[in-house]
Design a protein around this motif. Structure first.
Motif, short mmCIF file in Angstrom:
data_model
loop_
_atom_site.label_atom_id
_atom_site.label_comp_id
_atom_site.label_asym_id
_atom_site.label_seq_id
_atom_site.Cartn_x
_atom_site.Cartn_y
_atom_site.Cartn_z
N PRO A 29 0.83 -1.30 0.05
CA PRO A 29 -0.26 0.09 0.06
C PRO A 29 0.88 1.28 0.14
O PRO A 29 2.15 1.39 0.38
CB PRO A 29 -0.94 -0.28 1.21
CG PRO A 29 0.04 -0.92 2.15
CD PRO A 29 0.84 -1.95 1.14
N THR A 30 0.32 2.43 -0.47
CA THR A 30 0.95 3.71 -0.51
C THR A 30 2.09 3.89 -1.31
O THR A 30 2.84 4.82 -0.83
CB THR A 30 1.02 4.19 0.79
OG1 THR A 30 2.42 3.46 1.52
CG2 THR A 30 0.00 3.99 2.12
N PHE A 31 1.98 3.23 -2.38
CA PHE A 31 2.90 3.80 -3.29
C PHE A 31 2.32 4.84 -4.32
O PHE A 31 0.98 5.00 -4.40
CB PHE A 31 3.34 2.46 -4.44
CG PHE A 31 4.77 2.01 -4.07
CD1 PHE A 31 5.90 2.66 -4.44
CD2 PHE A 31 4.54 0.62 -3.25
CE1 PHE A 31 6.93 1.67 -4.02
CE2 PHE A 31 5.89 0.19 -3.03
CZ PHE A 31 7.13 0.62 -3.23
N GLN A 32 3.11 5.80 -4.84
CA GLN A 32 2.27 6.61 -5.75
C GLN A 32 2.95 6.62 -7.00
O GLN A 32 4.22 6.32 -7.06
CB GLN A 32 2.40 8.03 -5.28
CG GLN A 32 1.65 8.36 -4.02
CD GLN A 32 1.82 9.62 -3.41
OE1 GLN A 32 2.39 10.61 -3.97
NE2 GLN A 32 1.28 9.90 -2.20
N ASP B 29 2.12 9.04 10.32
CA ASP B 29 0.72 9.08 10.59
C ASP B 29 0.20 7.67 10.00
O ASP B 29 -0.65 7.10 10.68
CB ASP B 29 0.08 10.15 10.31
CG ASP B 29 0.23 11.41 11.25
OD1 ASP B 29 0.65 11.05 12.27
OD2 ASP B 29 -0.01 12.44 10.83
N ILE B 30 0.68 7.61 8.72
CA ILE B 30 -0.18 6.37 7.95
C ILE B 30 0.35 5.15 8.49
O ILE B 30 -0.37 4.02 8.70
CB ILE B 30 0.26 6.34 6.42
CG1 ILE B 30 0.43 7.77 5.96
CG2 ILE B 30 -0.20 5.40 5.68
CD1 ILE B 30 0.92 7.72 4.63
N ALA B 31 1.60 5.06 8.90
CA ALA B 31 2.11 3.66 9.49
C ALA B 31 1.55 3.38 10.85
O ALA B 31 1.30 2.41 11.18
CB ALA B 31 3.55 3.73 9.58
N ALA C 177 -1.37 4.15 11.78
CA ALA C 177 -2.76 3.54 11.52
C ALA C 177 -2.80 2.19 11.11
O ALA C 177 -3.63 1.36 11.55
CB ALA C 177 -3.45 4.39 10.21
N LEU C 178 -1.80 1.73 10.14
CA LEU C 178 -1.82 0.25 9.79
C LEU C 178 -1.08 -0.68 10.75
O LEU C 178 -1.49 -1.81 10.78
CB LEU C 178 -1.10 0.12 8.45
CG LEU C 178 -1.48 -0.95 7.49
CD1 LEU C 178 -2.84 -1.22 7.13
CD2 LEU C 178 -0.58 -1.10 6.25
N GLY D 258 -7.81 8.12 10.22
CA GLY D 258 -6.55 8.66 10.03
C GLY D 258 -5.54 8.45 8.91
O GLY D 258 -5.02 8.99 8.27
N ALA D 259 -5.77 7.08 8.67
CA ALA D 259 -4.93 6.49 7.65
C ALA D 259 -5.40 7.24 6.25
O ALA D 259 -4.46 7.15 5.50
CB ALA D 259 -4.95 5.11 7.52
N PRO E 205 -3.17 14.71 2.32
CA PRO E 205 -2.02 14.26 2.12
C PRO E 205 -2.00 12.83 1.88
O PRO E 205 -1.09 12.26 1.29
CB PRO E 205 -1.04 14.57 3.06
CG PRO E 205 -2.13 14.66 4.17
CD PRO E 205 -3.44 15.31 3.82
N LYS E 206 -3.08 12.14 2.33
CA LYS E 206 -3.39 10.81 1.97
C LYS E 206 -4.28 10.39 0.96
O LYS E 206 -4.71 9.41 1.01
CB LYS E 206 -3.86 10.12 3.08
CG LYS E 206 -2.68 10.12 4.30
CD LYS E 206 -3.30 10.20 5.58
CE LYS E 206 -2.36 10.26 6.88
NZ LYS E 206 -2.96 10.86 8.13
N THR F 261 -3.68 9.22 -2.04
CA THR F 261 -3.31 8.04 -2.66
C THR F 261 -4.18 6.88 -2.10
O THR F 261 -4.80 5.84 -2.66
CB THR F 261 -1.77 7.90 -2.77
OG1 THR F 261 -1.38 9.11 -3.36
CG2 THR F 261 -1.76 6.82 -4.15
N THR F 262 -3.69 6.87 -0.73
CA THR F 262 -4.46 5.89 0.00
C THR F 262 -6.07 5.69 -0.16
O THR F 262 -6.52 4.81 -0.09
CB THR F 262 -3.90 5.98 1.40
OG1 THR F 262 -2.80 6.71 1.67
CG2 THR F 262 -4.06 5.04 2.51
#
Ligand SMILES: NC(=O)c1ccc[n+]([C@@H]2O[C@H](COP(=O)([O-])OP(=O)(O)OC[C@H]3O[C@@H](n4cnc5c(N)ncnc54)[C@H](O)[C@@H]3O)[C@@H](O)[C@H]2O)c1
Ligand SMILES: [Zn+2]
Ligand SMILES: [Zn+2]
Lengths: 396, 399
Positions: free
Chosen positions: A50-53, A118-120, A122-123, B45-46, B105-106, B108-109
């Motif tokens: 996940p979360t590649f752009q 923040d993304i990490a 959450a996962l 949040g994610a 900012p998220k 893409t997710t």
């Protein structure tokens, strides 16, 4: 500069992108001389991480010549200088946080930028270290499959390589050699042990070598590609082709009914094979029905290992898997160890072993290509795994 | 591909899997529902979603997923529950679309999630359709199977195509939403037509939705009452609490904060802080990068232990801030516990604006504390912003 970029599932391109710069004081910029494609890159290639752009520069196995050093690195004793040849660990680590002090470099608190953490969070619950070219959850850093690369904390990670030692010999210090080594270390091998290794890719093959060096009496390597199995056999492993035998039965038989003392899953989230559990995983993974993994090898390993044994998991998983035999873990009293490799912990020692000739690294390379042919390299490494055991790319 | 062949082979047996599949979807619903209920904030949040009454909305979503999941488990044959899931899916999609903004900012997710959601929805719709129409001849479910496969496939492709399109295009997001509607609506209409629901089912579905709605609200209220954090000795109403551990002694960390002029280095939205004599003058970037200026006074100052400040009476921004520096157990450095309240100008509207533009204090505090930690422990702040720090194919160079 030219760089290999990810544009979606099975869509790699070579783009002209801006040159990297020194941004933070402890950055260095290196001119890449060799860079390899990793099994982990294949997970990204398959769109599983996940979360590649689109546009992200891939690659976390790279080495080269120091082109520029930041003011925080300049003149620091032991730190690389302009013109030095270095290998770069794929885990970015600051060297001074709680985790780095414990040599848990892939758990560094400070290398993943705050918004990416923040993304990490959450996962994963907490954010691990930033990695080169391995998604925005893990930092959004540009990778090293490019002509140049910015390397943060240049005073901590990079290992200087003495003159006269070929790139091919030391390139794998960046990831797969320490990964195979740590996998064997995590397997808690005692002299006389039997160790079973799932997957004879680069990681599995280095795990086989390392297991013997750590005193294993017997190593059993499992895969379905004859040539990869043959490479494992070359290091003294017994081999099992899972298309020909029932792996668990064979393992129990080969160990006199005891089961291997330690098992290593060097396959990860995209197991091959037609077993019903793997098919179910495939469907739910593809349809995104709450499942992101195909942990068939891990399941098999957990069931195959002897009572009180150790399960070591270098194979990469990204999110949430299903049907893990938890009952076996509890009732057989197993120990499970895993992690992205704490590369910095091992580079100096493994470099020494390479130079002494204790560990063979160059046997692995099947293809050398120019960076421009990178997309072909990905395709081959993905779809012709028996022929392609490791692809090394040369920029320019 | 080999797996697809296997799947095709499995399909031969699928005539009887309608209810089993529904039960499977039920388990999935339960899981998702539980996740949303138990780990509030994590999922959203994610995805970078934010909402003024996030707590309530989130809990409501959780309850909805949970409720439908339970119902499906109990009665996998009843199409109503599957349709309730579809309705829930629509809500999720709407939420995701609302979060699809250029400042997210998220994004893409979020878009991957959107694509996933579209696929899931299609699967749900397919199954609901199938359950709605047992074969009159055999009484078995699953007559719609080839159709289901087709609908699923088409929707999957559509999702894929859409995400691709959204990634590449730089048009205003309004246009994007129009695009989306253009693509989704005909499909929805088509599906609805094929469903040809009779009145009884519509009534039952509606009733179920109502009951679930009521349950959702109850659970939401219960959940919203839970306090966050809870580490501070002085909990305040509406206060945000965040903590970070820094591998350094208390005194040194306190000294850095006490020199307020340094704050812009790690506080992202702060442009400058200057001494005023009685306290400090702050210039911060608010929503829309609008400059906001206000004055603060120090209300508590115990070197190495506590530093607190708040805005002066009548300031455009009302805020209170308190930092506590405590020794972490076992010589692990210093815990900094931050407690703050923040009321931007413009009342509730200003708050919404702050949330919408990611200038929300709860996000900022956590990120600022982490930046501070990085600066203290490593002498720099990790970044991958800007082409020089992380070159990418998104910043193409002319050849
Ligand atoms: N932990 C880390 O830090 C780290 C570092 C590098 C790589 N990895 C991970 O290690 C794994 C292996 O990497 P690699 O470079 O060797 O990849 P690879 O793709 O070249 O090798 C994987 C091998 O596993 C075999 N395999 C697949 N299904 C199997 C099964 N059911 N039973 C037995 N073997 C099976 C494949 O045939 C292949 O030979 C990947 O998941 C990769 O992401 C982890
Ligand atoms: Zn790797
Ligand atoms: Zn660190």
């Amino acid at each position: 500069m030219r760089a290999l970029t990810w544009h979606g599932k099975h869509d790699m391109r070579v783009d002209t992108v801006p040159d990297p710069e020194i941004v933070n004081p402890r950055d260095i910029v290196i001119k890449v001389t060799s860079t390899a494609i990793c099994g982990s890159d294949l997970h990204a290639y398959d769109g599983m991480i996940p979360t590649f752009q689109a546009g992200d520069v891939l690659g976390h196995e790279f080495m080269g010549i120091v082109e520029e050093v930041g003011p925080g690195v300049k003149g620091k004793p032991g730190a690389p200088k302009k013109g030095d040849r270095v290998i770069v660990p794929f885990t970015i680590a600051c060297g001074s946080c709680f985790f780095c002090e414990k040599t848990l470099f892939s758990c560094c608190d400070n290398s993943n930028p705050a918004p990416n953490q923040d993304i990490a969070d959450a996962l994963l619950g907490f954010s691990p270290a930033g990695l080169f070219g391995y998604s925005h959850m893990l930092g959004g850093y540009a990778g090293g499959q490019a002509e140049y690369a910015r390397v943060p904390f240049g005073d901590v990670g990079p290992q200087i390589i003495p003159d006269g030692v070929d790139d091919d010999k030391v390139l794998f210090l960046t990831d797969i050699l320490p990964t195979g080594w740590m996998a064997a270390e995590n397997a808690q091998i005692e002299p006389g042990d039997t160790v079973a290794v799932w997957g004879c890719g680069p990681v599995g093959l280095f795990a086989v070598q390392s297991a013997f060096l750590m005193g294993a009496a017997e190593v059993i390597a499992i895969d379905h590609y004859p040539h990869r199995l043959e490479l494992a056999a070359r290091f003294g492993a017994k081999t099992l082709n899972f298309h020909e035998v029932k792996v668990r039965e064979a393992l129990t038989e080969m160990t006199g009914g005891r089961g291997p003392d330690s098992v290593i899953d060097a396959v990860g989230m995209e197991a091959h094979g037609f077993s019903p559990d793997n098919l179910l995983d495939f469907v739910t993974q593809e349809l995104k029905l709450g499942n992101t993994e195909r942990p068939h090898a891990l399941r098999e390993a957990i069931l195959a290992v002897r009572k009180g044994g150790t399960v070591s998991v270098p194979g990469v998983y990204g999110g949430f898997g299903q049907n893990i035999p938890l009952g076996a873990i509890v009732n057989k009293g197993l120990t499970l160890k895993s992690g992205q490799t704490h590369v910095q912990r091992y580079t100096a020692k493994l470099l020494e072993m390479i130079l002494e000739g204790t560990i063979d690294t160059t046997f692995l390379i099947s293809h050398r290509m120019s960076l421009e042919d990178g997309p072909k390299g990905y395709k081959g490494f993905k779809s012709e795994q028996d022929k392609y055991t490791k692809v090394v790319l040369k920029p320019r | 591909m080999w797996v697809l062949e296997r799947v095709a082979a499995l399909r031969a047996r699928e005539d009887r899997v309608g209810p089993a599949a529904a039960r499977g979807f039920g388990v999935f619903s339960l899981g998702l529902g539980l996740a949303e209920l138990l780990a509030p904030g994590a999922l959203k949040g994610a995805l970078g979603l934010r909402h003024p009454s996030d707590e309530v909305v989130r809990a409501a979503y959780g309850a909805r997923e949970f409720g439908v999941g339970a119902a499906l488990l109990a009665q996998p044959h009843r199409p109503e529950w599957m349709w309730a899931r579809v309705a829930g899916d629509a809500l999720d999609i709407a939420t995701l679309i609302a979060g699809d903004r250029s400042d997210n900012p998220k994004r893409t997710t979020l878009r991957s999630a959107l694509a996933g959601m579209l696929a899931i929805t299609a699967a749900d719709v397919a199954l609901a359709l199938r359950l709605s129409r047992p074969d009159p001849a055999t009484g078995l479910f699953g007559r719609e199977l080839p159709g289901v496969a087709r609908v699923r496939g088409a929707a999957g492709m559509m999702g894929e195509h859409l995400t691709k399109k959204l990634h590449l295009t730089k048009k205003a997001h309004l246009t994007k939403k129009a695009h989306l509607a253009k693509k989704v609506l005909p499909a929805a209409v088509l599906l609805a037509r094929r469903a040809r629901l009779n009145d009884k089912r519509v009534l039952a579905g509606g009733g179920a939705a109502l009951v679930l709605g009521a349950a959702a609200v109850t659970l939401a209220v219960l959940n919203a009452k839970k306090t966050k954090g809870g580490t501070s000795d002085m909990p305040q109403k509406g206060a945000i609490e965040r903590a970070v551990t820094v591998n350094m002694p208390r005194q040194a960390l306190y000294a850095q904060w006490r020199d307020f002029a340094r704050a812009p280095r790690w506080m992202e939205i702060v442009e400058s802080v200057s001494e005023t004599g009685e306290g400090h003058h702050w210039v911060v970037r608010g929503p829309g990068d609008k400059r906001i200026e206000y004055d603060t006074v120090i209300t508590e100052d115990r070197p190495g232990e506590v530093l607190a400040w708040e805005s002066v009476k009548g300031a455009t921004v009302r805020s209170t801030n308190r930092l506590e520096f405590r020794d972490a157990p076992g010589g692990r450095g210093t815990e900094i516990h931050a407690t703050m309240t923040y009321h931007p100008p413009g009342g509730p509207l200003g708050k919404v604006a702050a949330l919408v533009t990611q200038k929300a204090p709860e996000l900022q505090v956590r990120r600022d504390l982490r930046r501070f930690k990085q600066l203290m422990e490593t002498g720099e702040i990790a970044t991958t912003e800007g082409p020089g720090a992380a070159p990418s194919g998104r910043d193409k160079v002319k050849q």
